[in-house]
Design an enzyme around this catalytic site. Structure first.
Site, PDB file in Angstrom:
ATOM      1  N   PRO A  23       0.827  -1.201   0.000  1.00 38.02           N
ATOM      2  CA  PRO A  23       0.000   0.000   0.000  1.00 38.02           C
ATOM      3  C   PRO A  23       0.868   1.261   0.000  1.00 38.02           C
ATOM      4  O   PRO A  23       1.752   1.421   0.842  1.00 38.02           O
ATOM      5  CB  PRO A  23      -0.793  -0.135   1.310  1.00 38.02           C
ATOM      6  CG  PRO A  23      -0.818  -1.603   1.586  1.00 38.02           C
ATOM      7  CD  PRO A  23       0.513  -2.107   1.108  1.00 38.02           C
ATOM      8  N   GLU A  24       0.640   2.127  -0.972  1.00 42.10           N
ATOM      9  CA  GLU A  24       1.378   3.369  -1.076  1.00 42.10           C
ATOM     10  C   GLU A  24       0.463   4.511  -0.663  1.00 42.10           C
ATOM     11  O   GLU A  24      -0.639   4.286  -0.170  1.00 42.10           O
ATOM     12  CB  GLU A  24       1.913   3.527  -2.493  1.00 42.10           C
ATOM     13  CG  GLU A  24       2.863   2.394  -2.882  1.00 42.10           C
ATOM     14  CD  GLU A  24       3.452   2.534  -4.274  1.00 42.10           C
ATOM     15  OE1 GLU A  24       3.305   3.598  -4.892  1.00 42.10           O
ATOM     16  OE2 GLU A  24       4.062   1.561  -4.752  1.00 42.10           O
TER      17      GLU A  24
END
Length: 275
Positions: A2-3
């Protein structure tokens, strides 16, 4: 992993539910994350009202009067809302229980983290995990001039500098590849060799790419889902180069190339993106 867009999408989801509600229980089924979940944390937040759900870089910040939970989703984690009677899935490690809402922290690789910063321990942004983060990409202070000033002393490849997060946060592996493609910059170019005009193009590309990702609910290549349990659509709708090695460039039809930089895969067009 997850960015920033995935974390911000999650933040927006929980921010519509958690603030103003009292957390009745924090149930830790598996404390062995990247760092052990503090043993006292469930007692510290039990029956405390959530004041706000914020974000700094890739960290979710769930604020209470006594302190703040600092939450990182790791390599493949998610925080999703479920019904009160939903069974736990494998790798659902922590539960947030409210009177009328329930959230589960899911982290198959256990590379995420849940830490506690007491309010009497000083400013939250001075916490070691937050103190050295770069500018937020949508902060007015993040300008083309600020980007150029930040990279001019770095001799590393520009993609590596972006991933470092010391100049601007949130441009992780997927979005760095996509931003550099949009800016027509070879990811192997030394950061200190980028001119002001090329920095301006990169600055615009970063904001455009992250905006598209936010509007699409983030990317889902493997495990990520948002707070409602829904996968992101950015990769399907917008990605031009990431994980498309050998496929034709959408701009010039040259086959997309894959290289490894710092043990991370990089995708680019060898014709469109110049050094």
């Amino acid at each position: 992993m997850p960015e920033l867009p995935e974390v911000e999408t999650t933040r927006r989801g929980i921010a519509t539910v958690m603030p103003g509600r009292v957390l009745r229980a924090l149930i830790v089924h598996e404390p062995r994350l990247r760092w052990p979940v503090p043993a006292a944390l469930p007692d510290q937040v039990c029956n405390q009202r959530v004041l706000a759900c914020d974000r700094r870089g890739k960290y979710l910040l769930i604020r209470f009067e006594p302190g703040t939970i600092i939450l990182h989703l790791g390599m493949s984690g998610s925080l999703r809302r479920v019904t009160s009677d939903a069974p736990l899935r494998k790798h659902d490690h922590i539960e947030f229980l409210f009177d009328d809402a329930r959230f589960l922290l899911h982290d198959p690789r256990r590379f995420g983290a849940m830490l506690w910063h007491p309010s009497n321990a000083g400013p939250l942004m001075a916490h070691p995990l937050l103190a050295h983060l770069g500018m937020e990409p949508f902060d007015p202070a993040f300008t083309p001039e600020a980007l150029h000033a930040g990279i001019h002393s770095h001799h590393q490849a520009i993609k590596q500098v972006l991933l470092g997060g010391h100049i601007v946060v949130g441009v992780g592996n997927i979005y760095a590849s996509e931003s550099l493609f949009q800016a027509q910059i070879d990811p192997r170019t030394r950061a200190d060799r980028l001119s002001r005009p090329r920095c301006a193009r990169l600055h615009a590309a970063i904001r455009t790419t992250l905006t598209q990702a936010l509007e699409s609910g983030g990317s889902t290549l493997r495990d990520y889902v948002n707070a409602q349990g829904t996968p992101g659509a950015y990769f399907t709708l917008h990605a031009a180069v990431y994980e498309r090695d050998g496929q034709p460039c959408p701009r010039c039809a040259t086959p997309i190339r894959r290289v490894v930089q710092g043990q991370r895969a990089t995708y680019f067009c060898p014709h469109c993106q110049t050094r």
